[in-house]
Write an enzyme that holds these catalytic residues in place. Structure first.
Site, PDB file in Angstrom:
ATOM      1  CD  GLU A 209      36.428  20.123  60.648  1.00 29.53           C
ATOM      2  OE1 GLU A 209      36.679  20.455  59.475  1.00 29.53           O
ATOM      3  OE2 GLU A 209      36.241  20.947  61.631  1.00 29.53           O
TER       4      GLU A 209
ATOM      5  NE  ARG B  33      32.855  24.691  59.132  1.00 31.65           N
ATOM      6  CZ  ARG B  33      32.856  24.131  58.090  1.00 31.65           C
ATOM      7  NH1 ARG B  33      32.434  23.048  57.746  1.00 31.65           N
ATOM      8  NH2 ARG B  33      33.557  24.654  57.127  1.00 31.65           N
TER       9      ARG B  33
END
Lengths: 757, 471
Positions: free
Chosen positions: A714, A312
């Site tokens: 997030e 990621r």
């Protein structure tokens, strides 16, 4: 799916929160004969156990037993995807805080007292602690990954300017206010009921099954709510639930393990710190033409989730910028430290931190306004719209958000005022920055993108809602109850929110990756549609109609009739119509090549931008956040009050990561910061009163996500990168235009002072 | 004759205790003995505030309220007080602080919320004006990891706009009055917990015992129990001792009883040494300032105790009471790391702070976080400057050596010098060589040294009215 939720209600547990009536795992009425476990762990980071003497532990007051590796019937491992996370070690010590045994005693205090009495004879050896050491020794938990796009050589050749440098972003302890805790209660047939503060009940169940060598169907995990997770209870909670279960099985008694704060900080993983080595080529207007990046992270002793986290980071190295020619080499370093783990953003913040610093350095090099350089490099609509991993961006709104925020925050005027202030002030210097966020939503591990639900209607018309998500403060239950209320046309009060329970909804994914509402919400809609189609059939048949049926305001409308939902349900029950259904959802469209990382890892992106203004003290490096302005995209919000809370809270948590929160390891691998007296998360004083948060008013999810909303857990965390860049700008201003490349994160007063020339 | 039980009010119920462990904390008592689980354990070290409750004490027929960390408060120290927990403040309807918190979305995971509610309740009961400064000050001891604090701050701003139900306090006052304030000894197995109301009886008992632990705020002592899991055999609680709790201004000296809570000192200190009082705003948290004392700070003799450099810079004295009474210049009290001249059968009775009317007092605290953090470097400067000549100067540093220490060479150099850049630059060179600080998680050796130099520069700038401080 596209209906508007207008009722902005408060968090479903708000009244319970403020009255102290919300029940967390440690508040559950304790069963009779409850025993307490405390873990004994290593106090060095590398070595071999020569001898352990448990005599004083066992003879300590209130001790019932100790458990060690020998008591594990199944596997001695709680690793989620990859193995490598031992429950107990009996020989090799591989990190500071590694569990060796657990004491079971009558109280938590007596267990801890006893655990401290162990005598361990150790042969200590030299650990690998830092990323640099691990790189040098090629010590990795997983194979390095590489990603390239375009022609890097050609890119550099075309560049008029080349900058090289190193960047570092620090680790971060989750510091959920409720520490790790689990309680296992034996049931008949060797079954076990487990209460755990976890983001992942299904995997808790599976791991306990494997550890006890029992079928998964003999383990029942229940979670009503957890006191904060932030990724720290996605896998790190397994160890504790495994230990209480081993002990409960061995002793046939309920066992609770509440981890002391210091032990929690020592024994559980944190955010990966990252080291970046970059070379960037760009033209005179600041457009990036070539970028070569080495990124290496401290993964600790085992893979845990480090593979996906580092992936990621790779996926977010572009943030909102088109990088035509790029080469990324990613190293997942193995160190003799506790295994680092998921933490809000999951590698995304680190990747974005890197590119935002690079852009700032380009602006400084060219002596140009950094916001302009950012804009020049943004992804565009029709061209320059494909990411370095080959995903076409079709929902890009960053430029609109960015321009609106520049206007709304008076960025340009404030920039001029700051320049003026800095001219007049010798010691205090201000800085400002605007940074964008583009964050990909979906688990990058494709199979995790599935969710389940179970919806019951009881004969009085009340609804019982079950799904796979965990309430950890993010307001998931509130949003999902709103979804159900909307689908049934019932007042919100009719929806009963329940604990998340592995016997209700099986095989769920962790509440993580910001997608919990998306996935579970869709599963709930699926379940409700199943029930409703049965009800609709019944209405056609029973009331002899073929009109459209509408569920609204606690009533059901068809023809020109209206009957109460309650009446419908009761009639349906008497006519033997099913009033319960499971539901399922999987995210379509996503797929990715795990080797090349190319493909479509994300269903969609969320966007946002933040302006932060700061002031620093040149003499001490002390600093202060003066003002924050944010516009953030949450699509068409299900509940704005809750979304706003996520944005504000995410920003301040990110601010902590980048300013005061310093995870400090001694050279021997011992963690120096294991309590709130030495590890400093933000207090109220860090939050500026000038903190303006606006939800993007054109928010709309192009993908068919529930209510066309967007994930919000997030992404706002990364808005805080603007605080670091603003501090970097202040240092640059204090350095009178010489660069501020040396500033590393966290930008503590000390690190700021160090970066001043 | 001492009494052998402790009486206090748990909310509005009178409770008498004598058989419980002498080391039990209020938090564990609430959770384990009463299933009052609204009060949470977040850290068990007084740093996070999840365990915050409010204590009411009778003062001149009125109840005065203050917030405490129940995780580091020993249960037996509650004698004669009312303990108010989060479960109790809702009567008929939610308390204004609760309703305001809900309406401002001040809770997310909710685990810190009860503690924050009690800190708000403390503000509310003390009618603290919800200015930005006060809000930050009163929240400094409560960590929240979810909300980012903004909605909590808004809740505080709005809380006074809600109507509260008025309830008579007469029952509580009556009950509190019914508790006798005479000396107490609790005996449990081989452990004792002493509460004395005057100095003589305290000294008498304390002399008899070789391993007594003096307790006021418990910020250090309670951690021996909650973290090191020790059994403290003999605890002497000084917080109720009237001979140790006072502030008097006498003959140009401030006399402060060693167990006086910091927050009780501040109203007087603010008028005499505003910079010293201001420093205390960053000393621990509101909960800590409500119970911690100067005597505790001096007794534990930490090299990073914030009040110590200031007290030394002011040439403060301490009165030590053992078999005999003696007065000592605080600077002469420290021997080495956490070692002092205080003998095991002596206590610090009083701190005497001279009042300098013509002097400038500077209190510079540098820490990683602004609120509720331990200094990496602390510098106190007490100086008299006349016609830009430094006529008198004392520079005392914390965090640079194993005890708080005077920068003797630097201050000697500056004495009688013109207060200008040239001399400060010279003093910076001198102070650099004067200390050899350590590297640790709070700050590196280099940083500490650099700060000690730069704070001298700050002193000059401040004198020249150049803006040079953020806090």
């Amino acid at each position: 799916m596209d209906k508007i939720f207008t009722k902005n209600i408060e968090h479903e547990s708000a009244v319970k929160h403020v009255t102290g009536k919300a029940i967390y795992t440690d508040d559950i009425s304790e069963p009779k004969n409850l025993l307490h476990a405390v873990i004994g762990y290593s106090n060095c980071s590398k070595g071999v156990i020569k001898k352990i003497d448990y005599k004083d532990v066992l003879s300590s007051e209130g001790v019932v037993d100790i458990i060690t590796e020998k008591d594990i019937e199944g596997i001695n491992d709680v690793g989620p995807i990859f193995k490598g996370d031992k429950i107990f070690t009996s020989k090799n010590i591989e990190y500071y805080g590694q569990p060796i045994f657990a004491v079971i005693a009558k109280t938590n205090n007596l267990a801890k007292k006893a655990a401290l009495k162990v005598k361990i004879d150790l042969k200590i050896s030299k650990p690998i602690v830092s990323i640099e050491e691990a790189l040098k020794k090629k010590s990795f938990v997983l194979k390095p990954k590489h990603l390239t796009r375009g022609n890097i050589k050609y890119g550099f050749k075309k560049s008029n300017n080349i900058l090289k440098g190193k960047l570092y972003s620090g680790g971060q302890d989750h510091f959920y206010l409720e520490g790790q805790i689990a309680m296992t209660i034996p049931q008949e047939d060797n079954n076990f009921l487990v209460y755990s503060s976890t983001q992942h009940p299904s995997e808790t169940q599976q791991i306990i099954g494997k550890v006890l060598k029992q079928n998964y169907n003999s383990i029942h995990v229940i979670v009503r709510r957890i006191g904060g997770g932030f990724g720290g209870k996605e896998t790190q909670s397994f160890l504790f639930a495994a230990i209480t279960s081993i002990a409960a099985k061995k002793l046939s008694k309920p066992v609770k393990l509440r981890v002391d704060r210091d032990d929690d900080m020592i024994m559980t993983g944190k955010r990966h710190d990252f080291l970046f080595d970059y070379e960037v080529g760009f033209n005179n207007s600041g457009e990036i033409l070539a970028l070569k990046i080495m990124m290496a992270s401290r993964c600790g002793i085992s893979p845990d989730l480090s593979g996906a986290i580092n992936d990621r980071a790779i996926y977010h190295i572009d943030n909102a910028y088109f990088l035509p020619n790029i080469e990324i080499n990613s190293y997942r370093c193995k160190t003799n430290t506790v295994s680092n783990t998921a933490f809000r953003g999951f590698g995304g913040p680190q990747g974005m931190f890197c590119i935002e610093n690079i852009i700032e350095n380009i602006a400084q090099k060219l002596n140009r306004e950094a916001s302009e350089i950012r804009k020049i490099n943004f992804y565009k609509d029709k061209i320059k719209n494909t990411t370095h991993y080959g995903m076409r961006i079709t929902d890009n709104v960053i430029e609109d958000i960015f321009n609106k925020l520049i206007k709304k925050s008076n960025y340009k005027k404030r920039r001029a005022e700051i320049n003026n202030f800095n001219k007049k002030n010798k010691v205090l210097k201000k800085g400002i920055a605007i940074t964008p966020v583009k964050f990909g939503i979906s688990f990058t591990t494709t199979h995790l993108n599935q969710g389940g639900a179970l919806v019951h209607i009881y004969t009085d018309g009340s609804i019982h809602l079950n799904h796979g998500g965990i309430e950890m403060g993010q307001g998931l239950m509130t949003k999902l109850a709103l979804v159900a209320s909307n689908e049934f046309g019932l007042y919100y009060e009719n929806i009963k929110i329940s604990s998340t329970d592995t016997e209700k909804v099986p095989n769920t994914s962790a509440s993580a990756a910001s997608a919990t509402t998306d996935i579970n919400g869709a599963a709930i809609v699926n379940a409700i549609n199943n029930i409703k189609s049965g009800l609709n059939e019944f209405i056609y048949d029973y009331f002899k109609t073929n009109s459209k049926i509408k569920y609204e305001n606690n009533f059901v409308y068809f023809d020109k009739r209206k009957i109460s939902f309650k009446e419908l349900i009761n009639t349906a029950y008497l006519n033997r119509i099913p009033l319960s259904s499971s539901g399922f959802y999987k995210t379509d469209k996503i797929n990715v090549n795990t080797k090349t990382l190319q493909g479509r890892p994300f269903l969609y992106f969320t966007y946002g931008a933040a302006v932060t203004e700061v002031i620093i003290d040149k003499l001490t490096g002390e600093n202060k956040i003066l003002q924050v302005d944010i516009i953030h995209d949450v699509g068409n919000s299900i509940n704005k009050r809750i979304d706003k809370g996520q944005i504000e809270g995410g920003y301040i948590q990110g601010l902590g990561w980048l300013t005061t929160e310093e995870v400090s390891w001694k050279s021997n691998g011992v963690l120096a910061t294991h309590s709130p007296s030495t590890y400093k998360i933000p207090t109220a004083g860090e939050t500026p009163f000038k903190f303006n948060v606006e939800i993007y008013d054109h928010g709309f999810n192009k993908e068919k996500v529930i209510n066309r909303s967007k994930a919000v857990g997030e992404p706002p965390f990364m808005l805080a990168i603007s605080s670091f860049i603003a501090l970097k700008d202040a240092v640059y201003n204090a350095n009178k235009g010489k660069n501020s490349e040396n500033l590393i994160a966290p930008a503590t007063a000390e690190n700021i002072l160090k970066s001043l020339h | 004759m001492s009494r052998a039980h402790v009486d206090f009010l748990l909310n509005e119920e009178k409770i008498s205790i004598k058989d419980l462990d002498t080391n039990i904390t209020v938090l564990n008592y609430l959770r384990n003995n009463h299933e009052l689980t609204g009060t949470k354990e977040g850290c068990a070290s007084g740093d996070c505030g999840a365990c915050t409750a409010v204590v009411g004490e009778l003062k001149e027929n009125k109840i005065s309220y203050k917030s405490i960390n129940t995780c580091i408060t020993f249960l037996y120290s509650l004698h004669g007080k009312q303990l108010i927990t989060v479960e109790h403040i809702q009567k008929n309807k939610l308390h204004p602080v609760q309703q305001s918190m809900i309406d401002s979305d001040g809770s997310q995971c909710g685990f810190c919320t009860p503690g924050i509610i009690m800190s708000m309740y403390n503000m509310y009961k003390n009618k603290i004006k919800p200015t930005e400064e006060n809000i930050d000050k009163f929240l400094s001891g409560n960590l929240c990891r979810c909300t980012g604090y903004l909605p909590i701050k808004n809740a505080i701003k709005n809380m006074y706009s809600y109507k509260s139900n008025k309830f008579s306090k007469s029952k509580v006052i009556r009950l509190l009055k019914s508790i006798k304030k005479t000396d107490i000894v609790i005996k449990k197995n081989d452990s004792k917990f002493f509460i004395h109301y005057n100095l003589n009886s305290l000294i008498k008992d304390y002399q008899k015992i070789s391993n007594g632990h003096l307790l006021v705020g418990g910020t250090d002592l309670a951690l021996e129990v909650t973290k090191k899991r020790k059994d403290l055999k003999n605890i002497f609680y000084l917080g109720s001792n009237k001979d140790l709790n006072y502030v008097k201004n006498k003959n140009n000296n401030l006399h402060i009883g060693s167990a006086t809570p910091i927050n009780d000192i501040l109203p007087i200190l603010e008028n005499i040494y505003p910079t010293f009082a201001k420093m205390f705003e960053r000393y621990g948290s509101e909960q800590i300032r409500n119970t911690a004392s100067l005597g505790g700070n001096i007794g534990s003799a930490s090299p990073i105790g914030d009040s110590l450099p200031v007290l030394i810079a002011l040439n403060s004295k301490i009165v030590i009471q053992g078999k005999v009474k003696k007065t000592l210049l605080l600077d002469n009290y420290f021997l080495s790391y956490r070692k002092t001249k205080l003998k095991h059968n002596e206590i610090i009775k009083e701190i005497i702070i001279p009042i300098y009317k013509k002097n400038i007092l500077k209190c510079y605290k540098i820490s990683k976080r602004i609120d509720d953090d331990i200094s990496s470097v602390f510098m106190a400067i007490n100086a008299r400057i006349e016609k830009n000549i430094i006529k008198e100067i004392k520079i005392v540093c914390g965090g640079l050596a194993e005890t708080p220490k005077i920068a003797k060479k630097a201050q000697k150099f500056l004495l009688n010098k013109i207060f200008n850049e040239e001399n400060i630059n010279e003093a910076k060179k001198i102070i650099k060589k004067e200390f050899d600080p350590i590297d640790d998680m709070r700050a590196s050796k280099n940083y500490r040294t650099k700060i000690s130099q730069n704070l001298l520069e700050r002193f000059l700038y401040e004198n020249n009215k150049i803006k040079s401080t953020l806090y």
